[in-house]
Design a protein around this motif. Structure first.
Motif, PDB file in Angstrom:
ATOM      1  N   GLN A  16      35.671  39.305  36.653  1.00  0.00           N
ATOM      2  CA  GLN A  16      36.569  38.346  37.384  1.00  0.00           C
ATOM      3  C   GLN A  16      36.717  38.688  38.794  1.00  0.00           C
ATOM      4  OE1 GLN A  16      40.033  37.707  34.969  1.00  0.00           O
ATOM      5  NE2 GLN A  16      38.711  37.519  32.923  1.00  0.00           N
ATOM      6  N   PRO A  17      36.832  37.859  39.629  1.00  0.00           N
ATOM      7  CA  PRO A  17      37.119  37.911  41.020  1.00  0.00           C
ATOM      8  C   PRO A  17      38.450  38.444  41.272  1.00  0.00           C
ATOM      9  CG  PRO A  17      36.564  35.671  40.717  1.00  0.00           C
ATOM     10  CD  PRO A  17      36.415  36.357  39.422  1.00  0.00           C
ATOM     11  N   TRP A  76      40.635  31.906  35.395  1.00  0.00           N
ATOM     12  CA  TRP A  76      39.871  32.679  36.861  1.00  0.00           C
ATOM     13  C   TRP A  76      38.913  32.016  37.560  1.00  0.00           C
ATOM     14  CZ3 TRP A  76      34.541  33.548  37.154  1.00  0.00           C
ATOM     15  CH2 TRP A  76      33.993  33.599  35.982  1.00  0.00           C
ATOM     16  N   ASP A  80      39.427  30.631  41.057  1.00  0.00           N
ATOM     17  CA  ASP A  80      38.102  31.181  42.104  1.00  0.00           C
ATOM     18  C   ASP A  80      37.754  29.761  43.012  1.00  0.00           C
ATOM     19  OD1 ASP A  80      36.089  32.975  43.228  1.00  0.00           O
ATOM     20  OD2 ASP A  80      34.684  31.723  42.084  1.00  0.00           O
ATOM     21  N   ARG A  84      37.821  29.318  46.917  1.00  0.00           N
ATOM     22  CA  ARG A  84      36.828  29.161  47.893  1.00  0.00           C
ATOM     23  C   ARG A  84      37.144  27.960  48.699  1.00  0.00           C
ATOM     24  NH1 ARG A  84      31.731  29.096  43.661  1.00  0.00           N
ATOM     25  NH2 ARG A  84      32.044  31.205  43.081  1.00  0.00           N
TER      26      ARG A  84
END
Length: 105
Positions: A16-17, A76, A80, A84
């Motif tokens: 996961q980021p 997540w 994300d 972005r």
């Protein structure tokens, strides 16, 4: 849970980021005014940040292809896509009312 399921979750956690704490706090606040992470109320907006399909296509195309609309995405992935959009110059404007309440606009 089975041993395999636990192992898969452990691997996924590492993939996961990482979200900077300030953005995590901001999007957590926005989420608190938007809906559940699995929200699909038929209003054309999906998930915990109430993203429309155009937003999902632009900032989460691979997630949209993989899981369908954002109400089916892991948390997540929803975050994300929001990050972005934020980094693309949208800031918190896709959530004007919630962001204003959170003191972000």
């Amino acid at each position: 849970e089975t041993r395999e399921a636990k192992a898969a979750l452990a691997v996924a956690a590492h993939l996961q980021p990482v979200l900077p704490p300030a953005l995590l706090h901001a999007f957590s606040c926005i989420h608190s005014y938007e809906g559940s992470w699995s929200a699909n109320t038929g209003n054309g907006y999906y998930g915990g940040l109430q993203m429309d399909v155009g937003f999902q296509r632009l900032y989460g195309r691979s997630y949209l292809r993989r899981w369908g609309t954002a109400d089916n995405w892991p948390v997540w992935a929803q975050l994300d896509a929001a990050v972005r959009a934020y980094h693309a110059g949208r800031g918190f404007w896709p959530w004007p009312n919630s962001a204003r309440i959170c003191g972000l606009l």
